[in-house]
Write an enzyme that holds these catalytic residues in place. Structure first.
Site, PDB file in Angstrom:
ATOM      1  N   GLU A 143       1.025  -1.282  -0.445  1.00  0.00           N
ATOM      2  CA  GLU A 143      -0.461   0.042  -0.001  1.00  0.00           C
ATOM      3  C   GLU A 143       0.778   1.487   0.087  1.00  0.00           C
ATOM      4  O   GLU A 143       1.987   0.820   0.214  1.00  0.00           O
ATOM      5  CB  GLU A 143      -0.667  -0.333   0.944  1.00  0.00           C
ATOM      6  CG  GLU A 143      -2.172  -0.770   0.659  1.00  0.00           C
ATOM      7  CD  GLU A 143      -3.462   0.043   0.363  1.00  0.00           C
ATOM      8  OE1 GLU A 143      -2.945   1.537  -0.539  1.00  0.00           O
ATOM      9  OE2 GLU A 143      -4.147  -0.064   0.623  1.00  0.00           O
ATOM     10  N   ASP A 149      -4.590   4.869   6.184  1.00  0.00           N
ATOM     11  CA  ASP A 149      -5.434   5.835   7.255  1.00  0.00           C
ATOM     12  C   ASP A 149      -5.597   5.271   8.399  1.00  0.00           C
ATOM     13  O   ASP A 149      -5.503   4.963   9.496  1.00  0.00           O
ATOM     14  CB  ASP A 149      -4.939   7.174   6.106  1.00  0.00           C
ATOM     15  CG  ASP A 149      -6.628   7.660   6.695  1.00  0.00           C
ATOM     16  OD1 ASP A 149      -6.391   8.597   7.707  1.00  0.00           O
ATOM     17  OD2 ASP A 149      -6.308   8.476   5.557  1.00  0.00           O
ATOM     18  N   PHE A 165      -2.410  16.606   4.440  1.00  0.00           N
ATOM     19  CA  PHE A 165      -3.295  15.778   3.403  1.00  0.00           C
ATOM     20  C   PHE A 165      -1.947  16.026   2.592  1.00  0.00           C
ATOM     21  O   PHE A 165      -1.251  17.269   2.328  1.00  0.00           O
ATOM     22  CB  PHE A 165      -3.878  16.999   2.571  1.00  0.00           C
ATOM     23  CG  PHE A 165      -4.797  15.992   2.096  1.00  0.00           C
ATOM     24  CD1 PHE A 165      -5.454  15.619   1.636  1.00  0.00           C
ATOM     25  CD2 PHE A 165      -4.414  16.334   0.689  1.00  0.00           C
ATOM     26  CE1 PHE A 165      -6.529  14.673   0.876  1.00  0.00           C
ATOM     27  CE2 PHE A 165      -4.730  15.087  -0.895  1.00  0.00           C
ATOM     28  CZ  PHE A 165      -5.844  14.731  -0.297  1.00  0.00           C
ATOM     29  N   ARG A 210       0.795  12.434  -9.038  1.00  0.00           N
ATOM     30  CA  ARG A 210       1.097  10.894  -8.283  1.00  0.00           C
ATOM     31  C   ARG A 210       2.535  11.407  -8.569  1.00  0.00           C
ATOM     32  O   ARG A 210       2.712  10.059  -8.263  1.00  0.00           O
ATOM     33  CB  ARG A 210      -0.124  10.333  -8.935  1.00  0.00           C
ATOM     34  CG  ARG A 210      -1.586   9.785  -8.282  1.00  0.00           C
ATOM     35  CD  ARG A 210      -1.703   9.126  -9.099  1.00  0.00           C
ATOM     36  NE  ARG A 210      -3.710   8.769  -8.963  1.00  0.00           N
ATOM     37  CZ  ARG A 210      -4.245   7.857  -7.803  1.00  0.00           C
ATOM     38  NH1 ARG A 210      -3.401   7.181  -6.711  1.00  0.00           N
ATOM     39  NH2 ARG A 210      -5.286   8.232  -7.703  1.00  0.00           N
TER      40      ARG A 210
END
Ligand code: PRP
Length: 184
Positions: A102, A106, A156, A169
């Site tokens: 992963e 979270d 974030f 990304r």
């Protein structure tokens, strides 16, 4: 030419060379732990792709890669962990050593769902390797997390696979998005 995406970054949290160095350290640990076990690295589309590919490239032991795709019901923040399987693995994992890869854990609800799904297939072993761990946000406990790249604060973050509205990304580092962008 300046990358327009860079204007939206408030702070670089983990620089590119530090990321690559840590991926190398994780690969050495996996080489050691899985020598002769021919593990299957299972990536969860789409975020984990960048990390999984770099990790695979740094591994020296024989291994395979496979992918799953899932979609959360409702919005990201209202997730209950209920997810839909959009794409299953190509190959069977029964009696195989599975390493779920992963980009970030979270709440842990996504990983928890995937662990349940994969365990039902009776793999020889199942462990998780996550690049980032937002430990303070965890809801699902007892996840078989064996490798963590970095523990990060509750901010974030984007880059190195992590997106905001499908962008960022491709940034080579992990950075914090400027609030103006996030609140737009
Ligand atoms: C991210 C990440 C994990 C999940 C972690 O995926 O790749 O799968 O969220 O969050 P959780 O621990 O709170 O469940 P996302 O749904 O953003 O999709 P993406 O991989 O396509 O970016």
């Amino acid at each position: 030419m300046t990358d327009p995406l860079l204007f939206d970054i408030a702070e670089v949290l983990i620089a590119s060379d530090r990321l690559q160095e840590r991926v190398g350290e994780l690969a050495r640990a996996i080489d050691r732990d899985y020598a002769a076990l021919r593990p299957v690295l299972v990536g969860v589309l789409r975020g984990s792709v960048y990390f999984l590919v770099d990790l695979s490239r740094q591994l020296r032991i024989p291994h395979e890669i496979d992918f799953m795709a899932i979609a959360a019901y409702g919005t990201r923040h209202a997730t209950t962990g209920a997810v839909r399987l959009l794409k299953d693995l190509e190959d069977e994992v029964t009696d195989r050593h599975v390493l779920l890869v992963e980009d970030i854990i979270d709440t842990g609800l996504t990983a928890s769902y995937l662990v349940r799904l994969l365990r039902a297939r009776r793999p020889a072993s199942l462990a998780i390797c996550t690049l980032l761990d937002k430990r303070t946000r965890r809801i699902a406990e007892d996840l078989p997390i064996r490798y963590v790249g970095f523990e990060i604060p509750d901010r974030f973050v984007v880059g190195y696979g992590l997106d905001f509205r499908q962008l960022y990304r491709n940034l080579p580092f992990v950075g914090v998005l400027r609030e103006e962008v996030f609140n737009d």
